[in-house]
Design a protein around this motif. Sequence first.
Motif, PDB file in Angstrom:
ATOM      1  N   LYS A 211      12.260  10.075   8.906  1.00 10.13           N
ATOM      2  CA  LYS A 211      11.884  10.134   7.492  1.00 10.13           C
ATOM      3  C   LYS A 211      13.087  10.499   6.632  1.00 10.13           C
ATOM      4  CE  LYS A 211       7.008  11.267   7.926  1.00 10.13           C
ATOM      5  NZ  LYS A 211       5.930  12.235   7.725  1.00 10.13           N
ATOM      6  N   PRO A 214      10.363   9.048   2.540  1.00  9.46           N
ATOM      7  CA  PRO A 214       9.390   8.188   3.221  1.00  9.46           C
ATOM      8  C   PRO A 214       8.667   7.212   2.289  1.00  9.46           C
ATOM      9  CG  PRO A 214       8.820  10.538   3.479  1.00  9.46           C
ATOM     10  CD  PRO A 214      10.160  10.473   2.823  1.00  9.46           C
ATOM     11  N   ARG A 215       8.395   7.640   1.064  1.00  9.03           N
ATOM     12  CA  ARG A 215       7.681   6.720   0.178  1.00  9.03           C
ATOM     13  C   ARG A 215       8.533   5.477  -0.076  1.00  9.03           C
ATOM     14  NH1 ARG A 215       5.529   7.738  -5.923  1.00  9.03           N
ATOM     15  NH2 ARG A 215       4.200   9.229  -4.898  1.00  9.03           N
ATOM     16  N   ILE A 218       8.464   3.191   2.990  1.00 11.97           N
ATOM     17  CA  ILE A 218       7.235   2.390   3.101  1.00 11.97           C
ATOM     18  C   ILE A 218       7.244   1.269   2.053  1.00 11.97           C
ATOM     19  CG2 ILE A 218       4.717   2.420   2.804  1.00 11.97           C
ATOM     20  CD1 ILE A 218       5.387   3.777   5.369  1.00 11.97           C
ATOM     21  N   VAL A 232      -1.243   0.831   6.242  1.00 14.88           N
ATOM     22  CA  VAL A 232      -0.353   1.991   6.288  1.00 14.88           C
ATOM     23  C   VAL A 232      -1.205   3.176   6.717  1.00 14.88           C
ATOM     24  CG1 VAL A 232       1.208   3.497   5.016  1.00 14.88           C
ATOM     25  CG2 VAL A 232       0.986   1.110   4.326  1.00 14.88           C
ATOM     26  N   CYS A 234      -1.843   7.059   7.272  1.00  9.97           N
ATOM     27  CA  CYS A 234      -1.316   8.291   6.680  1.00  9.97           C
ATOM     28  C   CYS A 234      -1.987   9.490   7.337  1.00  9.97           C
ATOM     29  CB  CYS A 234      -1.635   8.356   5.184  1.00  9.97           C
ATOM     30  SG  CYS A 234      -1.077   6.912   4.263  1.00  9.97           S
ATOM     31  N   LYS A 239      -2.626  11.472   0.762  1.00 10.98           N
ATOM     32  CA  LYS A 239      -1.477  10.568   0.865  1.00 10.98           C
ATOM     33  C   LYS A 239      -1.926   9.104   0.809  1.00 10.98           C
ATOM     34  CE  LYS A 239       2.185  11.702   3.438  1.00 10.98           C
ATOM     35  NZ  LYS A 239       3.163  11.763   4.553  1.00 10.98           N
ATOM     36  N   LEU A 243      -0.078   6.746  -1.923  1.00  6.66           N
ATOM     37  CA  LEU A 243       0.710   5.582  -1.482  1.00  6.66           C
ATOM     38  C   LEU A 243       0.106   4.272  -1.980  1.00  6.66           C
ATOM     39  CD1 LEU A 243       1.999   6.110   2.159  1.00  6.66           C
ATOM     40  CD2 LEU A 243       3.332   5.443   0.172  1.00  6.66           C
ATOM     41  N   CYS A 282      -4.120   1.560   2.692  1.00  6.74           N
ATOM     42  CA  CYS A 282      -3.534   2.844   3.100  1.00  6.74           C
ATOM     43  C   CYS A 282      -4.687   3.699   3.598  1.00  6.74           C
ATOM     44  CB  CYS A 282      -2.863   3.529   1.909  1.00  6.74           C
ATOM     45  SG  CYS A 282      -1.519   2.547   1.251  1.00  6.74           S
ATOM     46  N   ALA A 302       2.984   6.201   8.017  1.00 12.13           N
ATOM     47  CA  ALA A 302       3.729   7.089   7.120  1.00 12.13           C
ATOM     48  C   ALA A 302       3.892   8.468   7.764  1.00 12.13           C
ATOM     49  CB  ALA A 302       2.999   7.216   5.787  1.00 12.13           C
TER      50      ALA A 302
END
Length: 680
Positions: A211, A214-215, A218, A232, A234, A239, A243, A282, A302
């Motif tokens: 990481k 991380p955002r 992704i 994704v 999480c 989160k 996201l 997500c 993530a």
Amino acid sequence: MHHPRELLATVFGYGAFRPGQEEIVEAVLEGRDTLAIMPTGGGKSLCFQLPALCRDGVTVVISPLIALMRDQVRSLREAGVEAGALTSGNTDEETEAVFQALDEGRLKLLYMAPERLASPGTMGLLRRIGTRLIAVDEAHCVSQWGHDFRPDYLRIGELKQSLGVPLAAFTATADEETRAEIVTRLFGGVEPATFLRGFDRPNIHLAFAVKDNPRRQILDFAGARKGQSGIVYCGTRSKTEVLAQALREAGHAACHYHGGMEAEDRRGVEVRFQQEDGLIVCATIAFGMGIDKPDIRWVAHADLSKSIEAYYQEIGRAGRDGAPAETLTLYGPDDIRLRRSQIDESQAPLDRKQADHARLNALLGLAEATACRRQVLLSYFGEASEPCGNCDLCDRPAQLFDATDAVRKALSAVLRTGESFGAGHLIDILTGAETPKVRERGHDALPTFGVGRDLSKTAWGAVFRQMMGRDLLRPDPDRFGALRMTEGARPILRGEETITLRRDTVQAAQQRTAVKTLVSEEDAPLLSALKAKRRALAEAARVPAYVIFPDRTLIEMVERRPASMDDMARISGIGAKKLESYGAAFLAVITGATENLHPQRLRLAGQPAADIFDRLAEAQLRLMRGEDGIEKPLSLSQSVLRRIAEARPTTLADLDRVGDLGAAKLERFGTAFLAICRGD
């Protein structure tokens, strides 16, 4: 009795079995108790549906999810097979129709949820209709180890005993404990015929990354796969929402899914995901059980999963159609600490906790792997394999170094401070940082103080992370997560064993540090030149300096020394607008040269399409007067080149549609352009 191969072709329309299916079908047909462990997407439902059609009487299928049962019943009916489901989601008419088909002896497959086994009439019903076989889907639900334990599954064993019929159990989870528990609870401890089928899903590309924002990681991963369906996963409900919002802002179709939502909203997401193309969900791991969508093109994590089994089941949802699919798992020291503390703080008995730590170790071993990931993954499931050529470490081999010395220094720091501190303080000691905490505790007098000055603080961070990943150090839940040494570290400390770590993840960490320390001495002059340029632009525009670029962005320019506008576009804090307004001015300070990109090309800066654009432009120049250089000159506008680079057409018709070329230009440029778009 029908022959299974005939039915495979006539009912299901398959010319041949997939690897491993035939022997399972034969065992079930012979009436043997069977346990089949097959990877997600390996075609396990066929292994009980086909025998059910070949045998007399009714096969009862116990399955945990209404949505899954409905899908299977629907597709069986479309194939002309009499099947029905008794679930709490049925209307009265549906239930009535199922009973009628049973009474008339038409029904071959009866699906039901495990909860129905608790109702008193079920036993009599199953006797009356002539149940000849019980099939259990998702059999790991009987296991207390499983991430989706279902107490009602425990009644299946009694049902088998009292009906006196064979049982076929199917699962994608293959670890020893779960297998043992399935055998005990479903088969009364008598070993069934067990099939462990090739766990490899060669079309799935495996990748892990440490990481680092991380955002952003992704968003970049999704951005490079725009328009493709993805999931994704999480670690927390919040989160998933954050996201999904970020992905929508970046122009993707995205929504979130977790256990805290209303059932109706969850169902809505499942339906959208099944029907829409290119939707990103997500989700927490509540999502995906029974999602039979063949064309999920990528799965990103993530946060780190709980175990290899969970990880493999989650990524296994990608690429069920056999076409290439990609995965990316992000992890960092916080994930390791969180997962360890979840195990330590659970109510489970000690042996269970130890086993859970071992399962986490296996997953961390995969994350910190130093060579082909698929070999590590498959060896966990007891399969040997060659390097796969389809994972990040086969694409770009890890750079390794003998870290024995560094690890021994770190262990020595842990022991000399009484195993009472976290990585931050230990790194201060190793790098000789005289912080108040170090001075107060007298740790600047330790023999270990300053012995690790050869590595930067963040590089030490990466060493500590890998040591936690190899389970040499473990956070102690009773001491606020202070690191303590495990038994596995002793041989290294005593000099009986050496250890190799990845240098590239250490170096990546070292390159990123400078943001915190500003910049090194040799970089200082460039930073001040960039700041002067920023000041001039800010004064001219009458805005504060940080509105042009924050310090962090200038520091990253110094670190990475962008050599082109493409490089510039990849620096954090430089969006398309700022690139257009200021990119060239700052690039000129760094390279001392000026680069004037056409505005259409500038719009692609830093994107994968930029490379394609450049190759198209080269090809256009080369072919402008035809292969032999004597034809009438033809050319395309820069905006057409941009459209082609973004769309990456794969056929001449697509190319013509995207760029509106017309016959002469298609003939001149078509084949060369398509080859470039394909990446040849």
